[in-house]
Motif scaffolding. Sequence first.
Motif, mmCIF file in Angstrom:
data_model
loop_
_atom_site.group_PDB
_atom_site.id
_atom_site.type_symbol
_atom_site.label_atom_id
_atom_site.label_comp_id
_atom_site.label_asym_id
_atom_site.label_seq_id
_atom_site.Cartn_x
_atom_site.Cartn_y
_atom_site.Cartn_z
ATOM 1 N N THR A 134 112.129 -78.663 36.237
ATOM 2 C CA THR A 134 111.996 -79.766 35.715
ATOM 3 C C THR A 134 112.366 -80.506 37.194
ATOM 4 O O THR A 134 113.341 -80.337 38.134
ATOM 5 C CB THR A 134 112.783 -80.830 34.794
ATOM 6 O OG1 THR A 134 114.137 -80.379 35.571
ATOM 7 C CG2 THR A 134 112.661 -80.258 33.225
ATOM 8 N N GLN A 135 111.519 -81.964 37.436
ATOM 9 C CA GLN A 135 111.850 -82.480 38.240
ATOM 10 C C GLN A 135 112.116 -83.959 37.663
ATOM 11 O O GLN A 135 111.207 -84.194 37.439
ATOM 12 C CB GLN A 135 110.308 -82.475 39.392
ATOM 13 C CG GLN A 135 110.487 -83.253 40.540
ATOM 14 C CD GLN A 135 109.363 -82.991 41.433
ATOM 15 O OE1 GLN A 135 108.732 -82.349 40.862
ATOM 16 N NE2 GLN A 135 109.199 -83.526 42.351
ATOM 17 N N GLY A 136 113.624 -84.857 38.589
ATOM 18 C CA GLY A 136 112.666 -86.284 38.213
ATOM 19 C C GLY A 136 114.344 -86.699 38.094
ATOM 20 O O GLY A 136 115.460 -86.635 39.592
ATOM 21 N N TYR A 137 114.686 -88.336 38.501
ATOM 22 C CA TYR A 137 115.741 -89.241 39.437
ATOM 23 C C TYR A 137 117.336 -88.418 38.491
ATOM 24 O O TYR A 137 117.861 -88.422 38.796
ATOM 25 C CB TYR A 137 115.311 -90.401 38.378
ATOM 26 C CG TYR A 137 114.150 -91.271 39.266
ATOM 27 C CD1 TYR A 137 113.996 -90.504 40.130
ATOM 28 C CD2 TYR A 137 113.572 -92.408 38.645
ATOM 29 C CE1 TYR A 137 112.758 -91.473 40.796
ATOM 30 C CE2 TYR A 137 112.544 -93.158 39.116
ATOM 31 C CZ TYR A 137 111.907 -92.705 40.400
ATOM 32 O OH TYR A 137 111.318 -93.074 41.448
ATOM 33 N N LEU A 138 116.547 -87.972 37.235
ATOM 34 C CA LEU A 138 117.592 -87.097 36.294
ATOM 35 C C LEU A 138 118.613 -86.177 38.115
ATOM 36 O O LEU A 138 119.598 -86.399 37.696
ATOM 37 C CB LEU A 138 117.021 -86.518 35.522
ATOM 38 C CG LEU A 138 118.667 -85.660 34.630
ATOM 39 C CD1 LEU A 138 119.697 -87.139 33.734
ATOM 40 C CD2 LEU A 138 117.717 -84.887 33.456
ATOM 41 N N HIS A 139 117.928 -85.455 38.680
ATOM 42 C CA HIS A 139 118.009 -84.317 39.296
ATOM 43 C C HIS A 139 118.616 -85.390 40.492
ATOM 44 O O HIS A 139 120.157 -85.119 40.810
ATOM 45 C CB HIS A 139 117.580 -82.747 39.754
ATOM 46 C CG HIS A 139 116.503 -82.282 38.695
ATOM 47 N ND1 HIS A 139 118.143 -82.143 37.618
ATOM 48 C CD2 HIS A 139 116.245 -82.508 37.771
ATOM 49 C CE1 HIS A 139 117.100 -80.995 36.424
ATOM 50 N NE2 HIS A 139 115.879 -81.686 36.296
ATOM 51 N N LEU A 140 117.432 -85.850 40.883
ATOM 52 C CA LEU A 140 117.994 -86.455 42.351
ATOM 53 C C LEU A 140 116.700 -86.891 42.830
ATOM 54 O O LEU A 140 115.575 -86.789 42.305
ATOM 55 C CB LEU A 140 118.452 -85.266 43.883
ATOM 56 C CG LEU A 140 118.919 -86.039 45.002
ATOM 57 C CD1 LEU A 140 119.748 -86.270 45.286
ATOM 58 C CD2 LEU A 140 118.633 -84.313 45.752
#
Length: 277
Positions: A253-259
């Motif tokens: 996954t990719q997204g603002y949740l991670h960075l």
Amino acid sequence: AAKAKGKNRVQMYDPSLLQDDGRLQFEAELAAAAGAGELVLHYQPIVSVREDWCVAVESLVRWQHPTRGLLQPSEFIPTAERTGAIVAIGAQVLRRACSDAVSWSGPSGPLAVHVNVSAAQLIDQDFVATVRSCVTDFAMPPDRLVLEITESMVLDSPAIRTALAALAALGVTIAIDDFGTGYSALSTLRTLPLDIVKIDKSFLSTGPSRAADQAVVEAIVQMAGRLKLKVVAEGVERIEQLQFLRSAGADATQGYLHLCPTPAPEFGSWLEQTNAT
Ligand code: C2E
Ligand code: CA
Ligand code: CA
Ligand code: CA
């Protein structure tokens, strides 16, 4: 388009609103931007669902314009594609992304780096040579370079199919971006040398269409599994979305949740902390 979540950012600058003079000046500045050292890359992690490790990174270009500030891709990529400036811009992005990424390591060697590629680049006759020299010059394992193309690009284009075949022969990885937003039949995927499917962020809605969107995500994951493709879901902002993607069987996954996308030094620090714990 109703599904596409607007960014919470006012469009600062829309080149289509410029008068002819302004437009020509903007195009000239854009043509010179790569040579003037005005392109900036931001990086966003791609995190494995199973191990919670950062396994890859996507490069996202910005233009530090001398007077207009930091421009987002939506403010200049369409113009660059129309004028052809994208070929020089894209070549610089590719080299910079490779040179940054070889210093970052993941759980199994160098981090994979995803680079967005426009149709105009793919059909440029020098593109395959550009990619080959990147891999050689930075001693990059070719499979760690992931070229992201969009679904709409591959429809009915023999030139693009030829380019993809040449790239696949180099051993680079090919991802299909924004998947689900175009109209390609599943059979299209089967006939292309693809390795990764990126599910478009519009399918991670939390609104009324949530159940239908989730069914689409589950169907894409199952189909990708049969075709031996990895699945990355983009636009992950909340923990519930991550939990759903884990249960659906997405790989990463990719997204603002991670960075959020960040400059290389900040990304490097984030990576050290994340993969250490
Ligand atoms: P994309 O390849 O689909 O990239 C993902 C976009 O979603 C990025 O916007 C990213 O900042 C944003 N994003 C990341 N996480 C989240 C999230 O959790 N929620 C939401 N709502 N958005 C998220 P960005 O950086 O403005 O880039 C926009 C598009 O510009 C990219 O979409 C890509 O199509 C294009 N682009 C960016 N860099 C390049 C490049 O070097 N070359 C080319 N040809 N196109 C590029
Ligand atoms: Ca992308
Ligand atoms: Ca995308
Ligand atoms: Ca997109």
